[in-house]
Design a protein around this motif. Structure first.
Motif, mmCIF file in Angstrom:
data_model
loop_
_atom_site.group_PDB
_atom_site.id
_atom_site.type_symbol
_atom_site.label_atom_id
_atom_site.label_comp_id
_atom_site.label_asym_id
_atom_site.label_seq_id
_atom_site.Cartn_x
_atom_site.Cartn_y
_atom_site.Cartn_z
ATOM 1 N N VAL A 78 0.827 -1.068 0.058
ATOM 2 C CA VAL A 78 0.077 -0.003 0.032
ATOM 3 C C VAL A 78 1.055 1.210 0.036
ATOM 4 O O VAL A 78 1.835 1.247 0.857
ATOM 5 N N PRO A 79 0.700 2.095 -0.993
ATOM 6 C CA PRO A 79 1.670 3.147 -1.321
ATOM 7 C C PRO A 79 1.551 4.039 0.377
ATOM 8 O O PRO A 79 0.597 4.328 0.821
ATOM 9 N N GLY A 80 2.881 4.536 0.550
ATOM 10 C CA GLY A 80 3.221 5.356 1.851
ATOM 11 C C GLY A 80 3.260 4.464 3.122
ATOM 12 O O GLY A 80 3.376 4.802 4.010
ATOM 13 N N ASP A 142 10.166 9.381 -1.395
ATOM 14 C CA ASP A 142 10.453 9.776 -2.582
ATOM 15 C C ASP A 142 10.568 8.938 -3.649
ATOM 16 O O ASP A 142 10.252 8.980 -4.628
ATOM 17 N N LYS A 143 11.294 7.729 -3.357
ATOM 18 C CA LYS A 143 11.581 6.691 -4.403
ATOM 19 C C LYS A 143 10.353 5.807 -4.483
ATOM 20 O O LYS A 143 9.814 5.574 -5.825
ATOM 21 N N GLU A 144 9.402 5.694 -3.654
ATOM 22 C CA GLU A 144 8.294 5.259 -3.631
ATOM 23 C C GLU A 144 7.208 6.108 -4.482
ATOM 24 O O GLU A 144 6.586 5.602 -5.404
ATOM 25 N N LYS A 145 7.304 7.316 -4.414
ATOM 26 C CA LYS A 145 6.617 8.299 -5.353
ATOM 27 C C LYS A 145 6.866 8.105 -6.732
ATOM 28 O O LYS A 145 6.173 8.172 -7.747
ATOM 29 N N GLU A 146 8.342 8.289 -6.973
ATOM 30 C CA GLU A 146 8.816 7.860 -8.412
ATOM 31 C C GLU A 146 8.422 6.654 -9.052
ATOM 32 O O GLU A 146 7.985 6.781 -9.962
ATOM 33 N N TYR A 147 8.568 5.618 -8.271
ATOM 34 C CA TYR A 147 8.006 4.344 -8.793
ATOM 35 C C TYR A 147 6.351 4.258 -8.816
ATOM 36 O O TYR A 147 5.855 3.769 -10.113
ATOM 37 N N THR A 148 5.849 4.760 -8.175
ATOM 38 C CA THR A 148 4.103 4.883 -8.190
ATOM 39 C C THR A 148 3.746 5.963 -9.611
ATOM 40 O O THR A 148 2.903 5.537 -10.283
ATOM 41 N N PHE A 152 2.005 4.756 -13.507
ATOM 42 C CA PHE A 152 0.657 4.953 -13.984
ATOM 43 C C PHE A 152 0.867 5.793 -15.343
ATOM 44 O O PHE A 152 0.077 6.481 -15.836
ATOM 45 N N ARG A 153 2.038 5.773 -15.884
ATOM 46 C CA ARG A 153 2.198 6.594 -17.079
ATOM 47 C C ARG A 153 1.719 5.508 -18.241
ATOM 48 O O ARG A 153 1.494 4.460 -18.361
#
Length: 153
Positions: A78-80, A142-148, A152-153
């Motif tokens: 789960v993100p975050g 920050d890394k998790e945000k980058e991967y997330t 979604f792209r």
């Protein structure tokens, strides 16, 4: 502080004991199941606990399965969410002080109930200290945000 607790069927009895213990400590506890020894899939419970933490409905979570590994992996999807597998008080302390882990996981087939209570007590009575650890935790975020964002792209 509102604490979410959940387990699979392998850890039902330990979850019930830990739930009572947390309530005795004065915390509000929300039980996400399971509610019997009937077989369930631990990811379902772990996802619910982790999502409610991510949504700020509860402050922290305690997840228990046979080893604590499965629920840690599931919650961490789960993100975050940062979930920490802890079977001793030092790890529980560091999970919070150094890593700001929102979820503590344990294995009912690894530790006994008295050790589990000490681990939970330690985890719930520590707060993230920031300092040098703040920078490290931020790198994880920050890394998790980058991967997330990439997914979604």
């Amino acid at each position: 502080m509102r604490i979410a607790i959940g387990s699979d069927h392998n850890a039902f009895e330990m979850k019930e004991s830990i739930k009572s213990f947390i309530e005795e400590l004065g915390f509000e506890v929300l039980d996400y199941g399971c509610h019997s020894c009937e077989a369930i899939d631990y990811p379902d419970v772990a996802f619910k606990v982790a999502q409610d933490i991510a949504d700020n409905k509860v402050s922290r979570g305690i997840l228990i399965c046979g080893t604590g590994i499965g629920v840690a992996i599931a919650a961490g999807k789960v993100p975050g969410i940062r979930a920490a597998l802890c079977h001793d008080t030092y790890s529980a302390e560091r999970a919070q002080l150094s890593n700001n882990a929102q979820v503590l996981t344990m294995g009912s087939q690894i530790v006994g109930i008295e050790v589990a209570k000490k681990v939970v007590y330690t985890y719930l009575n520590c707060e993230f200290s920031g300092g040098n650890s703040k920078r490290k935790v931020q790198k994880i975020i920050d890394k998790e945000k980058e991967y997330t964002q990439k997914s979604f792209r």
